[in-house]
Design an enzyme around this catalytic site. Structure first.
Site, short mmCIF file in Angstrom:
data_model
loop_
_atom_site.label_atom_id
_atom_site.label_comp_id
_atom_site.label_asym_id
_atom_site.label_seq_id
_atom_site.Cartn_x
_atom_site.Cartn_y
_atom_site.Cartn_z
N CYS A 2 0.77 -1.22 -0.11
CA CYS A 2 -0.03 0.03 -0.08
C CYS A 2 0.87 1.23 -0.01
O CYS A 2 1.95 1.19 0.55
CB CYS A 2 -0.67 0.29 1.23
SG CYS A 2 -1.73 -1.37 1.47
N ARG A 27 5.12 0.04 -6.06
CA ARG A 27 5.30 -0.85 -5.06
C ARG A 27 4.25 -2.06 -5.18
O ARG A 27 4.34 -2.97 -4.43
CB ARG A 27 4.92 0.03 -3.74
CG ARG A 27 5.68 1.01 -3.29
CD ARG A 27 5.23 1.94 -2.56
NE ARG A 27 4.97 1.49 -1.19
CZ ARG A 27 5.71 1.46 -0.20
NH1 ARG A 27 6.90 1.97 -0.18
NH2 ARG A 27 5.56 0.95 1.06
N ASN A 99 -1.83 1.94 6.04
CA ASN A 99 -0.96 0.98 5.52
C ASN A 99 -0.83 -0.09 6.86
O ASN A 99 -0.66 0.39 7.70
CB ASN A 99 0.44 1.44 5.18
CG ASN A 99 0.58 2.23 3.88
OD1 ASN A 99 -0.79 2.18 3.10
ND2 ASN A 99 1.64 2.52 3.30
N GLY A 100 -0.43 -1.50 6.38
CA GLY A 100 -0.25 -2.24 7.38
C GLY A 100 -1.56 -3.17 7.75
O GLY A 100 -2.40 -3.32 7.24
N LYS A 486 13.95 -14.33 -10.45
CA LYS A 486 13.30 -13.36 -11.50
C LYS A 486 12.57 -13.97 -12.53
O LYS A 486 11.46 -13.30 -13.06
CB LYS A 486 15.03 -12.71 -12.36
CG LYS A 486 15.66 -11.92 -11.55
CD LYS A 486 15.10 -10.79 -11.26
CE LYS A 486 14.41 -10.50 -9.93
NZ LYS A 486 15.07 -10.34 -8.84
N HIS A 505 20.10 -36.42 -6.85
CA HIS A 505 19.39 -36.70 -5.75
C HIS A 505 18.01 -36.47 -6.16
O HIS A 505 17.21 -36.22 -5.08
CB HIS A 505 20.03 -36.20 -4.46
CG HIS A 505 21.13 -36.34 -4.27
ND1 HIS A 505 21.67 -37.91 -3.79
CD2 HIS A 505 22.41 -35.93 -4.32
CE1 HIS A 505 23.03 -37.84 -3.78
NE2 HIS A 505 23.46 -36.79 -3.96
#
Ligand code: G6P
Length: 609
Positions: A2, A27, A99-100, A486, A505
């Site tokens: 956020c 973001r 936010n949070g 990526k 393996h």
């Protein structure tokens, strides 16, 4: 994650808010919204699912009003939708962005419902709006109401509250999510990241944990966690206004890949002498601390964790210092045993990753000698709360998939390894050789980038695949992990990394012509071992894509495509070999048509747990 932007000015602020949101788009988010007060008591709110541009398009004519708040939401509680987008309102008069995560929101919601409040979203945020409104009804000022509300919230938050009945102020509270006040002339701003406000100011006050602040056009009043009035110094940002521009590149990620030679130059500048590295790159106390270090514990998330894994190889081999590395979300919930004279190193591009920050805070009570942050953001919580710091100076990184932040972290960690080695009898000849190798890195990165057209062609062979395997050995194993990450992040192709010696393996069972195998093969002491692993794959019909040193003597044929990289010092190969893998992911994503800079479901800075 956020993003928050707020403004209080004499002019209309809607455009400033929108520009701020655009600058926070990197973001990662799923919806956007804003609220402005046009005149006392008149709150106008607009929200849209999707991009900030959808919000801008929905504004028919300018939204008038000098006080406003805005938000980009990355869903935690409640699906991405318009009704869950911020701002959330109470009684059509009070608006909140947040936010949070509010951990105790369910019990707070039940109590509010008993008081007659009706909820119109599934978010945890809406409790803040109703709680502040309820506190206001008892006669408290907006500031006191926010302070009283903040005391009852558990979890992590950065929140901004606007009350249309008191349109001359914004009240903000910070606990666990960053907030920065931007100072203008006759106008002030608030944001979760100073980048959002660069078009309007360069003067910033960074709020501390527990701060509550009231911002008017001309004043900023802050109380600390204990309720005492405090002055927090304003700092001038040196970030460039254009930090958020693509500079002619098609995507931020591509620009940031090409930024790397210069970013590495910046990371090295004034940190290296002729034959040693400067302890001061980590802070004035660093030399005293480094002289005592016997063990290093590194904690990080995502791409930053991969740089930590490379550092472990370097630290033990070059500096002779034992090193453990752990993912922050695991470390923070263990009861780690801390060896005497241990240095805790955290690595983070943003310095705000919730798990890394929590790990640092938890570790402070465990008896570490000192804490050191390797970070790209000087004003971040991680840097401010650590004893020592190395600033990576990568410049603002916008693409969600981390590129230049990673390579500059590697540079910082290499300098750290040498600095610790200097206090631990590293061979002076080796030290001088390593300093030289670091200095030649920028040119090698430039040369490596000229391979882009070849890698673009190679990408065509990956675009229709569903799975890919990346192989490396030694300090190239973490680079294989980074290459796989990526590819996953931006092309949505499932990719896994294996230490090549582990192939037999299990993963050998997966090999067929539909599973491309990427091999990272610099000319180092493990090359011959790696070649045997390559033969194991060829014998089973696998198609190989080998990034190799010119002298490694791999030849292209119908089951193996070879891309030759410039000669590089074996210790610096992790930095150099990262670049072709970044380019490969980028070009595969371009062919697949995914959203390179903002891949689905991902966020640049993960500020919630
Ligand atoms: C998110 C980003 C990654 C990053 C990770 C850690 O997942 O998408 O690119 O590596 O967070 O972030 P940090 O800022 O702590 O390095």
């Amino acid at each position: 994650m956020c993003g928050i932007v707020g403004a209080i000015a004499q002019r209309d602020v809607a455009e400033i808010l929108l520009e701020g949101l655009r600058r926070l788009e990197y973001r990662g988010y799923d919806s956007a919204g804003l609220a402005v007060v046009s005149e006392p008591g008149q709150l106008q709110r607009l929200r849209r699912l999707g991009k900030v541009q959808a919000l801008a398009d929905a504004m028919i004519g300018p939204l008038a009003g000098g006080t406003g708040i805005a938000h980009t939401r990355w869903a935690t509680h409640g699906e991405p939708s318009e009704r869950n987008a911020h701002p959330h309102v109470s009684a059509d008069s009070l608006a909140v962005v947040h936010n949070g995560i509010i951990e105790n929101h369910q019990e707070l919601k039940t109590a509010l419902e008993q008081d007659g409040y009706r909820f119109s979203s599934d978010t945890d945020t809406e409790v803040i709006a109703h709680m502040v409104h309820k506190a206001r009804q008892t006669g408290l000022s907006l500031f006191a109401a926010v302070r009283a509300t903040a005391k009852q919230l558990r979890g992590a938050y950065g929140t901004v509250v606007l009350d249309s009945e008191e349109p001359d102020k914004l009240v903000v509270a910070r606990s666990g999510s960053p907030l920065v006040i931007g100072l203008g002339i006759g106008e002030n701003f608030i944001a979760s990241d100073s980048l959002a406000l660069l078009p309007v100011t360069r003067q910033f006050i960074y709020l501390e944990e527990g701060d509550v602040a009231e911002i008017t056009r001309n004043t900023v009043y802050i109380e600390d966690a204990r309720g005492n009035p405090v002055e927090r110094p304003a700092q001038e940002s040196t970030a460039s206004y254009d930090a958020g521009n693509k500079g002619g590149y098609r995507h931020f990620m591509l620009k940031e890949i090409y930024d790397q030679p210069q970013a590495v130059r910046n990371a090295l500048e004034s940190r290296l002498a002729e034959d040693h590295v400067l302890d001061q790159a980590f802070g004035t106390q660093a030399g005293d601390v480094f002289a005592r270090v016997k063990h290093v514990q590194i904690v990080a998330c995502g791409t930053s964790y991969h740089s930590a894994m490379v550092a472990r190889y370097w630290l033990e081999s070059l500096a002779g210092i034992s090193c453990s590395v752990e993912i922050a979300s695991e470390y923070r919930y263990r009861k780690p045993v801390v060896l005497p004279d241990s240095l805790l190193v955290t690595i983070s591009q943003s310095g705000e990753t919730a798990d890394t920050l929590a790990a640092l805070r938890m570790a402070r009570h465990l008896g570490y000698l000192a804490t050191l942050a390797v970070c790209n953001v000087g004003a971040s919580s991680l840097v401010r709360e650590s004893d020592l710091a190395f600033m990576t100076r990568a410049g603002v990184e916008i693409g969600v998939a981390s590129t230049k932040a990673f390579t500059t972290q590697l540079v910082g960690l290499a300098i750290l390894v040498l600095a610790l080695g200097q206090h631990n009898d590293i061979n002076p000849l080796l030290l001088t050789e390593m300093v030289g190798a670091l200095k030649s890195l920028p040119e090698q990165l430039e040369e490596t980038l000229t391979l882009a057209p070849d890698i673009e062609k190679l990408a065509e062979e990956f675009a229709d695949k569903h799975h890919t395997l990346f192989l490396g050995r030694g300090d190239q194993y973490p680079i294989a992990m980074e290459g796989a990450l990526k590819l996953k992040e931006i092309s949505y192709i499932h990719a896994e990394a294996y230490a090549a010696g582990e192939l037999k393996h299990g993963p050998l069972a997966l090999i067929d012509e539909d599973m491309p195998i990427v091999v990272i093969a610099p000319n180092n002491e493990l090359l011959e071992k790696l070649k045997s692993n390559v033969e194991e794959v060829r014998a089973r019909g696998g198609i190989l894509y080998v990034f190799a040193d010119r002298d490694a003597q791999f030849a292209s044929d119908e089951t193996m495509r070879v891309i030759n990289l410039p000669h590089t010092h074996p210790w610096m190969a992790p930095v150099v070999y990262t670049l072709p893998l970044q380019l490969l992911s980028y070009y595969v994503a371009i062919i697949k048509g995914t959203d390179v800079d903002q891949p689905r479901n991902l966020a640049k800075s993960v500020t919630v747990e």
